[in-house]
Design an enzyme around this catalytic site. Structure first.
Site: not given
Lengths: 475, 526, 96
Positions: B175, B151, B76
């Protein structure tokens, strides 16, 4: 009207650890700008703090030296405000569970001792340094100092005069020096002080509005700024004006405090517990072992000096106010058995020497053996008291053992009677007029003749002996 | 199996070890798949093919041959990779190249993984849809008109569409798990403290954890075993030994007690509810017992979260001020933002914002203007909302009513779980109340977006581990995820239960149709 | 009754050093009001005698030895800065 000042001091002490409070960067003063930083102290995204064990222990040690109650559990909090020298825009500090609370320091005041309360002692990280461009509307940031470990020591508003505030700082510094936790170097910023002062009519019990003074880079400035501020506030009060609650800066040039335009009027630091650090439990056994390992502190040493060396309470106190001075005294009296002259030299000539050169007495470099040699030379009559005073200065200027100086300069007094006899004859022959004056009863003439003998011997003649010989010859 | 990019990590590892697969070919195939699908899905913010191939060549010549040797793993955009742009999906960090590796990245590299940086994400992980990224939204591979969740939407999409063999995400309120469930893959949020947060760009420090997003449970165990373990650089990292998660996977779960909580059903899609009931029955068939458990404060979890998380976020994001790194607002008259420069993005040429070239003078703004404009221009709307909320709940006069009260309710939520785990080994619940929703559906209604995290948030507040695995399919053919939650450091139990379930069902074999199809001709809004 | 006013939001935005344009303020105020209204339900949870949790793990006393670690190359740190002057990070004038 007569006013009484109410003064409290906040002292920031830099702990002399090798590395910063939360990272491994060096804390050394004077490095190249921005060369002593890492992701942690720069607050780079993702970096995390880990507490320096030594700073933690020294914090406890210091708190205990001021008889504080050390917290059973302490934690860190974030104090939030935006400033370019604060990389994360929050400072890791301690809010509602500081390292320690409720201590005190006994200081000398008006010939007695006065107990000054210490509200709290907490740990925090230092900010960076800002430089301002004189030509361009720009400032420059050096982050070397960010994250340097600080201990904030906050006093109760127990101080009642600028002199007391000064004395508090001197004695607080003494304790820190004895603990060996800080260099206490004010020029390098390792000891800093902010002062709070309010005035109230003498005898009143309510406090007036409080003014905080910053930028106090020496103890003398603290005293001067407080004195100035007393006058300023008294004039305002006499004129029926309100004293604004604000932060003021001490201005060196004008020797006055100046308002910072209440820039922090709307401050809201939004403290909350630092989630990146865990709590710290300070167990009884830790407190006990650190307490046991505490060194002798100035107050204890002062009592011991008075008892063991027969010094007056005042002398003992002055000598022990500076750790190096007290160490010097003890080292000297270990081989020179009369404490009083040692104390006198240290408190008199050494202090004067330092003062003349803008140094604190403990900053003057001197070997205990030099002092001993000097005193012995006086005792043996090798040098006069007057010569010793000059020699003392030379010894410190040139950083040399006085024995060597005496040798090198042939400074030994002439004590040989035959040599002095010849010297007296020569002087008497050359100054017949003075001889007559003396015989007419002018005592000054004798002093003149002694002076001529000293001059002719380049100061090496023993003045007492010369006087005796001259008197005998003139009678 | 036709293509290398379709392999799981453990399959690829076996092939590479046996000499049946060249890591170069594997990377090439993954990069081909990225070039084909990323322009549509936008799982990656940017991929530099030549740089990655050169990095792999360097590793093959010398470098550790560990448990992930030659395996392409994406991370990420909030995990610091040294010298690679790491911007947390935000304009304010655009162009930021950290001078250090996150600990989790270090550990991947130590095991020989090939890191493909910059999986897309909601800006600063603020969101549940990956729509708030400054670099544009990611699309769900099962239906590009829908969100991939967030996310960690880029990580989940990359894994689901074979744009990486595995991924790291981060989970502050769901997330990792929610996008895993929306994309039909496995995602695990470890116990708080299990994985070092050093180098994870913080959202909410007391809730954030890094975890794996993978194609199956075995990969999840493998990736977790690499990144888990104590790190002296993170004070909140737990000094707890790491079990052999992979080796223990097939240990029987007969006799496991599965806790079934009485949950708030408001907003729960009945298809999701049914899938969870059926999954519970699968556990019963596997010899587990089910026990009812009570989580009385779960209804307060969203409110608690949106106090604690935003407070910490407002503080963590204070450092983005234009002083030391990232975006700085320039004086009026200059274009807002950085000088534009063209670079390779996701397979095709496209313009990305990069710092470079002559910078306009920045000192003609006052300091306050510089701060306020940098943060106004640098942060997106959701980041600003959360910073303002967080500042509000910590400000004078509100701290006790909001933040302090939130931390107390947090204690009650944690106690609920402590008590539940006295009675069971794992609690089963949905990951998300619905399958993937449509792009834009909740973007203008922040509270509705927040409420969709109802089932995931409490695990973060309690610090307990939780996994999401595929357990069904909606009428529209969208994946449904089941969540299992265990006691602190109960990852092994979670993985064993998930593995047994995976062995007993076929859901993990379902893949989005887009993987094999030619995306050309499909509409996409860019 | 609304929980936050426009003035509240402006005050907090100033504390957080975020300038909000009028249009943004107009959408934010009702959104923040709705969220805070929802969050206010917390105040009805009984928490008498409950200790706040700021750390879920029972960890304490995590420290590191007082030893120096290598610093960042200053060039590397300064290269990140949007503006620099020699070895310093440059910012608009800080008025004291």
């Amino acid at each position: 009207m007569v006013y009484e000042p109410v003064i409290g001091l906040e002292v920031h002490v830099q702990l002399a650890t090798h590395s910063k409070l939360f990272c491994g960067c060096p804390t050394k003063f004077g490095g190249l700008p921005n060369a002593q930083t890492c992701p942690v102290c720069l607050g780079l995204p993702g970096a995390l703090p880990v507490l320096n064990q030594q700073a933690f222990e020294w914090g406890i040690k210091t708190a205990l030296a001021f008889d504080c109650q050390v917290a059973e559990v302490m934690k860190f909090d974030r104090k939030q405000y935006f400033y370019p020298d604060l990389p994360k825009n929050f400072q890791i500090s301690q809010y509602d569970r500081p390292l320690a609370k409720a201590g005190h320091l006994d200081i000398a005041a008006n010939g007695t001792t006065k107990r000054i309360g210490i509200t709290r002692v907490h740990m925090e990280e230092d900010a960076g340094k800002l430089l301002h461009d004189p030509k361009e509307p720009a400032s420059y940031v050096d982050f070397n100092r960010t994250g340097v470990p600080l201990l904030e020591i906050v006093s109760e508003p127990d101080l009642r005069s600028p002199d007391e505030a000064y004395q508090y700082l001197v004695e607080l510094k003494a304790v820190l020096e004895y603990l060996d936790v800080s260099t206490c170097n004010m020029e390098e910023g390792s000891l800093r002080c902010d002062a709070n002062i309010s005035l109230r009519p003498a005898g009143a019990s309510e406090f007036g509005s409080k003014v905080e003074i910053k930028n106090l880079n020496s103890f003398k400035y603290v005293r001067a700024a407080l004195t100035f501020e007393m006058g300023r506030q008294a004039r305002a009060l006499d004129a029926q004006q309100r004293v604004a609650q604000e932060t003021r800066l001490w201005d060196l040039k004008s020797e006055a405090t100046e308002s910072m335009r209440s820039k922090e009027g709307a401050s809201d630091y939004r403290y909350f517990p630092e989630p990146d650090l865990v709590p710290f439990v300070i167990g009884r056994t830790v407190v006990e072992s650190i307490t046991r390992a505490l060194p002798e502190l100035p107050a204890q040493r002062s009592r011991r000096f008075a008892d063991a060396y027969g010094l007056s309470a005042y002398d003992a106190h002055v000598l022990t106010e500076h750790r190096r001075l007290a160490d010097l005294f003890e080292q000297a009296v270990a081989s020179y058995r009369r404490p009083k002259p040692v104390a006198n030299w240290l408190m008199g000539d050494l202090r004067a020497y330092g003062n003349a050169r803008g140094k604190e007495p403990e900053e003057v470099q001197v070997e205990p053996a030099w002092l001993v040699h000097l005193l012995e030379a006086i005792d043996q009559g090798t040098i006069s008291g007057k010569m010793a005073k000059d020699l003392f200065v030379d010894m410190l200027d040139q950083q040399q053992d006085p024995r060597q100086l005496i040798e090198q300069r042939g400074l030994k007094q002439i004590v040989d009677d035959g040599a002095l006899d010849r010297l007296a004859d020569e002087v008497l022959a050359a100054h017949q007029q003075s001889v007559e004056d003396y015989r007419k009863g002018k005592m000054n003439a004798l002093m003149f003749l002694v002076g001529k003998c000293m001059e002719r011997s380049k100061g090496k003649a023993n003045p007492t002996q010369v006087t005796e010989i001259l008197k005998r010859k003139l009678s | 199996m036709s293509r290398l990019c379709e392999l799981t990590m453990h399959e690829a590892r076996a092939r590479i070890e046996q000499g049946g697969c060249d890591p170069r070919e594997l990377l090439r195939d993954v990069l081909d798949q990225i070039e084909r699908l990323n322009p549509l899905l936008h799982a990656y913010i940017a991929v530099d093919r030549r740089r990655l191939e050169a990095a792999l060549d360097a590793r093959l010549r010398q470098g550790p041959r560990g448990r992930l040797f030659g395996i392409p793993v994406t991370v990420k955009d909030n995990l610091c990779v040294q010298d690679e742009e790491t911007a947390c999906g935000s304009r304010i960090l655009a162009g930021f190249r950290p001078p250090y590796h996150a600990t989790a990245i270090d550990r991947l590299l130590q095991e020989g993984a090939v890191i493909i940086p910059r999986a897309n994400m909601d800006e600063f992980a603020f969101g549940s849809s990956t729509e708030t990224s400054y670099f544009g939204p990611t699309k769900n591979p099962w239906d590009p008109a829908r969100v991939p969740g967030g996310s960690s939407g880029g990580s989940a999409t990359a894994v689901a569409a074979d744009l990486a063999l595995g991924a790291l995400g981060t989970d502050t309120g769901g997330s990792i798990r929610q996008p895993a469930s929306f994309c039909g893959v496995v995602g695990l949020k470890p116990t708080y403290g299990r994985v070092s947060r050093y180098g994870l760009i913080a959202f909410a420090s007391s809730l954030d954890q890094i975890g794996p997003i993978t194609k199956d449970v075995t990969d999840c165990a493998l990736l977790l075993s690499v990144i888990a373990g104590h790190d002296p650089k993170d004070s909140t990292s737990a000094p707890v030994d790491v079990p052999d998660y992979v080796g223990r996977l097939s240990a029987p779960i007969r006799g496991f007690r599965i806790g079934v909580p009485n949950l708030p059903k408001e907003g729960l899609d009945e298809q999701v509810g049914r899938a969870i009931e059926e999954a519970t029955q699968v556990f019963q068939r596997l010899g587990c017992s089910t026990v009812p458990v009570d989580l009385p404060h779960i209804g307060s979890s969203i409110a608690t979260y949106y106090v604690v998380a935003v407070a910490e976020a407002s503080s963590n994001l204070a450092r983005y001020d234009g002083v030391q790194y990232g975006y700085r607002a320039t004086e009026p008259g200059y274009p807002r933002g950085f000088v534009w420069r063209s670079q390779t993005c996701g397979g095709g040429r496209r313009e990305c914002r990069e710092p470079g070239g002559e910078r306009p003078p920045t000192h003609t703004l006052s300091l306050l203007d510089m701060y306020e404009r940098t943060r106004d221009e640098g942060f997106g709307a959701e980041a600003k909302r959360r910073i303002i909320l967080g500042t509000y709940v910590l400000s004078r006069g509100y701290y006790d009513a909001y933040y302090l009260q939130g931390m107390k309710v947090r204690t009650l939520i944690k106690r609920d779980f402590d008590e539940a785990f006295q009675r069971c080994d794992a609690v089963v619940l949905p990951t998300s109340p619905t399958p993937a929703f449509r792009l834009g559906e909740k973007l203008d209604d922040p509270l509705q977006m927040y409420l969709s995290d109802i089932y995931t948030i409490s695990a973060n507040l309690a610090g307990v581990p939780a996994i999401s695995i595929p357990c069904g399919s909606s009428r529209e053919g969208l994946p449904i995820g089941m969540q299992l939650v265990a006691a602190p450091f109960g990852e092994e139990a979670l993985l064993r239960a998930a593995f047994a379930y995976e062995q007993a069902t076929e859901w993990h074999h379902q893949t989005p149709a887009i993987k094999g199809s030619d995306p050309v001709g499909q509409s996409h809004g860019s | 009754m609304s929980v936050v006013t426009k003035q509240d939001v402006q005050h907090v935005a100033r504390l957080a050093r975020i300038r909000l344009e009028d249009a943004e303020l107009a959408t934010f105020v009702p959104q923040l009001d709705e969220i805070l209204g929802y969050v206010r339900q917390l105040q009805s949870v009984s928490t008498e005698g409950v200790e706040p949790t700021s750390h879920v793990l029972p960890l304490a006393n995590v420290t590191r030895p007082d030893a120096n670690q290598p610093c960042l190359d200053p060039e590397r740190a300064l290269r990140l800065a949007p503006a620099r002057h020699n070895q310093f990070v440059k910012v608009p004038k800080v008025i004291e």
